[in-house]
Design an enzyme around this catalytic site. Structure first.
Site, short mmCIF file in Angstrom:
data_model
loop_
_atom_site.label_atom_id
_atom_site.label_comp_id
_atom_site.label_asym_id
_atom_site.label_seq_id
_atom_site.Cartn_x
_atom_site.Cartn_y
_atom_site.Cartn_z
N LEU A 365 21.93 7.92 -55.67
CA LEU A 365 22.08 6.81 -56.65
C LEU A 365 21.03 6.23 -57.28
CD1 LEU A 365 25.13 5.37 -54.74
CD2 LEU A 365 25.22 7.09 -56.82
N GLY A 366 19.96 6.01 -56.52
CA GLY A 366 18.49 5.36 -57.08
C GLY A 366 17.85 5.10 -55.96
N GLY A 368 15.18 2.28 -54.01
CA GLY A 368 14.94 0.98 -53.89
C GLY A 368 13.44 1.04 -53.48
N GLY A 369 12.89 -0.29 -53.17
CA GLY A 369 11.69 -0.51 -52.56
C GLY A 369 11.64 -0.09 -51.24
N PHE A 370 12.84 -0.09 -50.55
CA PHE A 370 12.88 0.47 -49.02
C PHE A 370 13.36 1.78 -48.58
CE2 PHE A 370 13.33 -4.37 -48.18
CZ PHE A 370 11.93 -4.39 -47.73
N GLY A 371 13.64 2.49 -49.86
CA GLY A 371 14.22 3.77 -49.63
C GLY A 371 15.26 4.15 -50.43
N VAL A 373 19.14 5.49 -52.07
CA VAL A 373 20.69 5.26 -51.66
C VAL A 373 21.35 6.31 -52.21
CG1 VAL A 373 22.52 3.58 -52.33
CG2 VAL A 373 20.08 2.73 -51.97
N LYS A 387 22.18 3.78 -47.82
CA LYS A 387 20.94 3.37 -47.81
C LYS A 387 20.07 4.07 -46.81
CE LYS A 387 18.23 -1.08 -47.76
NZ LYS A 387 18.15 -2.53 -47.73
N ASP A 484 15.47 -12.41 -51.43
CA ASP A 484 15.06 -11.40 -52.47
C ASP A 484 16.12 -11.05 -53.37
OD1 ASP A 484 13.41 -9.36 -53.37
OD2 ASP A 484 13.79 -7.88 -51.79
#
Length: 686
Positions: A365-366, A368-371, A373, A387, A484
């Protein structure tokens, strides 16, 4: 340090000294759960505290000669303790005294509580629970270090065979307790199990309670070598190292012959037991006296001081189990909790891989900064979002645990719902409800999709985010600072309802706490309040600042990070915030609005909302409104105060004569403060 803390510290020192004097260490804490906060005034609160002291004192005293005891104070309060049937009376006594002290400390304002140690369990409630088998709340823990010589299937089947045999044995005995072991096929290793029930329930209820826990192992931890499930009425435990001192022959599921333990205490005669009991009663005098003194000191403290420092532990905690006897859970081991108000499911890695087609690009799906999804679908057809924390991600085990513990207890329509998690081998996975429209950023900053965000949708999104933040700050059981908040952390469901997500960096505040500071600044540059970015100081007003930035982005359709004005000069480095301030100051707010809204929204309301956004991003935290005030301002037409200047530009914080930093690239920057405490430098991850 306060006088009350000194008193408590002195008390713990005295207890520790006495335990060491008698050759016993402090019991090994596992977990506690506090429920049903008291709705009390000064009178009812004092009565409850008096009842609790009256209940716990005889329970502690009874542990000198019993391994199980129940008691009640009239019809107002009920309690019991249960020691593991194989531990000595000294160990039982020490554990029960410690449990009595700690449960009153940790759950001082709750009418129901339970605390578990390796050696004992203690619980109390205003509701009569004697004779009722209960498996909620349920704490389960496991060791994910499964490097062993046997296959997972073999280990699982042997464990099942052992534990069900122990359940049958325990439910046929008055003690409702059994231990046992089996030897793996090559004879090189043994596996050990224990089951036990509180003795206020009957044998059939015990068997039913233990069987329910065994069923739960199939989804939480049954394939691991080392796990335990702790419930108010029954407990099961399975490990690869022996952790008990057996008082009975052990029975292997692979043979009908008993396997005698290599070591075990000699059962004392009746005369010796009576003599030992008398000595133990004498030894109890000093501890009980000190315990009563502590209760008086503790109850005399102001309520807010008693609660300070304890509210964090009232949350579901994800704790690492320390060394217990000769068994242990690795640092990456997990504890999770189920209660009657909801269940956090532990998914197996194989289940997640099947649901996401082994994390294929087609399901992504995309990022993020931490990994990344991924979208997934469970066997029952339910769609999920997974996630997957990157192996190189800065979000380590602590942030993972933080997100699980926080979001599990938060219930609000504008907060994303966590369905479960998976911590297996090197994988750290969080499983959420699937949000059909992914993140707000996917619409807001996409030239083709932004037109779908008409005024009613943006109005609903801004109001929903405000309500979600207000819940975190003021209406939930805990005061939580998100730290955040940004467009990519606001997810949209199929009806474009917003839900705040990503609680990995969130922090809990005590009820009377106003602000805190940290040496480790985490978040996304451009959304962070200046006092947090530069000094590490944060509060609810830090989230208000982030909300103001996000609100201005929604109204303008532009990013704060990467905002670029072609006509700017070298000495006019602008952010979206300073651009909004300049237009507002010049009476040109209409130019700030997203062009797709100009002819399709109530202009007076839109311009008022720009004004509210500027109130939220004022430089000084004390000048910013609270989120509850923001909600009132959004829904009314009353006059607004004039905003003060926001932090104008990046040049306030960076030397704009240098060519090393540019804001023209349209990328979000997630930052973490450098290790040098005296430095304001950042390591930047693009």
């Amino acid at each position: 340090m306060s006088r009350s803390l000194n008193s408590r510290t002195l008390f713990l020192i005295l207890i520790s000294t006495m335990l060491m004097k008698h050759g016993n260490s402090m019991p090994t804490y596992n977990y506690h759960d506090c429920k049903d906060p008291l709705l009390e005034n000064a009178t009812t609160g004092a009565i409850f505290q008096s009842d609790l002291t009256s209940l716990l004192s005889p329970l502690s005293l009874a542990a000198s000669s019993k391994s199980f005891h129940k008691a009640n104070v009239s019809t107002r309060l009920y309690g019991l303790f249960l020691c593991r049937a194989d531990v000595s009376q000294d160990t039982c006594k020490n554990c029960t005294i410690t449990a009595s002290i700690e449960i009153k400390s940790k759950c001082a304002s709750n009418s129901s509580a339970v605390i578990w140690y390796d050696e004992c369990m203690l619980r109390y409630s205003k509701e009569q629970f004697f004779g009722v088998a209960q498996t909620k709340p349920l704490v389960f823990a496991w060791n994910i270090d499964d490097n062993n010589s046997t296959s997972p299937t073999e280990t699982h089947l042997n464990a099942q065979a052992l534990m069900y045999q122990l359940i049958e044995q325990a439910s046929s005995r008055d003690m409702l307790f059994s231990v046992g072991k089996y030897t793996v096929n090559d004879g090189s290793e043994d596996r050990y199990g224990l089951v036990q029930c509180t003795r206020d329930i009957n044998r059939s209820s015990c068997a039913s309670c233990l069987s329910k826990l065994m069923e739960r192992t199939k989804t939480c931890c049954g394939h691991s070598v080392g796990w335990r499930l702790l419930a108010p009425t029954c407990t099961i435990r399975y490990e690869k190292d022996i952790f008990y001192d057996s008082l009975e022959p052990l029975v292997s599921p692979n043979t009908s012959k008993p396997i005698l333990p290599s070591k075990g205490p000699i059962l004392p005669s009746k005369d010796n037991r009576n003599r030992t009991a008398k000595l133990l009663i004498l030894h109890m005098v000093i501890p009980i006296a000190v315990f009563m003194l502590f209760c008086l000191i503790w109850s005399a403290q102001p309520k807010e001081r008693r609660n300070q420092g304890e509210q964090l532990t009232n949350l579901i905690q994800v704790n690492n189990l320390k060394s217990s006897s000769r068994s242990y859970f690795k640092d990456q081991g997990m504890i999770a909790l189920e209660d009657n108000k909801g269940e956090i499911q532990c998914f197996s890695l194989s289940t997640i891989k099947v649901a996401t087609n082994s994390f294929s690009d087609d399901t992504k799906l995309g990022e993020g900064g931490f990994g990344p999804v991924f979208k997934g679908k469970l066997n029952n057809g339910k769609e999920i979002a997974v996630k997957r924390l990157s192996f190189k991600s800065r979000q380590g085990i602590e942030e993972f645990k933080n997100e699980v513990t926080l979001i599990a207890k938060l219930q609000h329509k504008n907060l994303v719902r966590l369905l479960g998690c998976c911590l297996d081998r090197n994988e750290k996975l969080l499983v959420y409800e699937y949000m059909a429209n992914t993140g707000l950023d996917a619409f807001l900053f996409d030239q083709n999709k932004r037109g779908k965000l008409d005024w009613p949708k943006r109005e609903k999104i801004i109001n929903g985010i405000a309500r979600g933040l207000s819940y975190l700050h003021e209406d939930s059981r805990l005061k939580i600072i998100h730290r955040d908040l940004k467009a990519s952390n606001v997810l949209l469901d199929q009806d474009m309802n917003p839900k705040i997500s990503d609680f990995g960096t969130a922090r809990i505040f005590y009820s009377d706490q106003i602000e805190a500071s940290t040496e480790r600044v985490v978040g996304t540059y451009g959304y962070m309040a200046p006092e947090y970015a530069l000094e590490g100081s944060f509060s609810v007003k830090s989230d208000v600042y982030s909300f103001g930035v996000l609100m201005l982005e929604i109204l303008s359709g532009r990013k704060n990070i990467g905002f670029f004005q072609p006509e700017r000069r070298r000495d006019q480095t602008l952010t979206l915030i300073s651009y909004a301030w300049r237009l507002w100051s010049e009476g040109k707010e209409l130019e700030f609005l997203d062009h797709v809204l100009v002819n399709a929204c109530p202009i007076n309301v839109a311009l008022r909302w720009i004004h509210i956004g500027l109130l939220c991003v004022q430089e000084r935290p004390k000048d910013r409104p609270t989120m509850s005030s923001v909600i009132l301002m959004l829904g009314s037409t009353t006059a607004l105060p004039l905003p003060l200047a926001p932090p104008f530009s990046l040049s306030n914080y960076y030397d704009n004569t240098s060519d090393e930093f540019s804001i023209t690239e349209e990328k979000e920057e997630e930052v973490e403060e450098g290790e040098d405490d005296n430095s304001n430098s950042f390591s930047v991850k693009l």
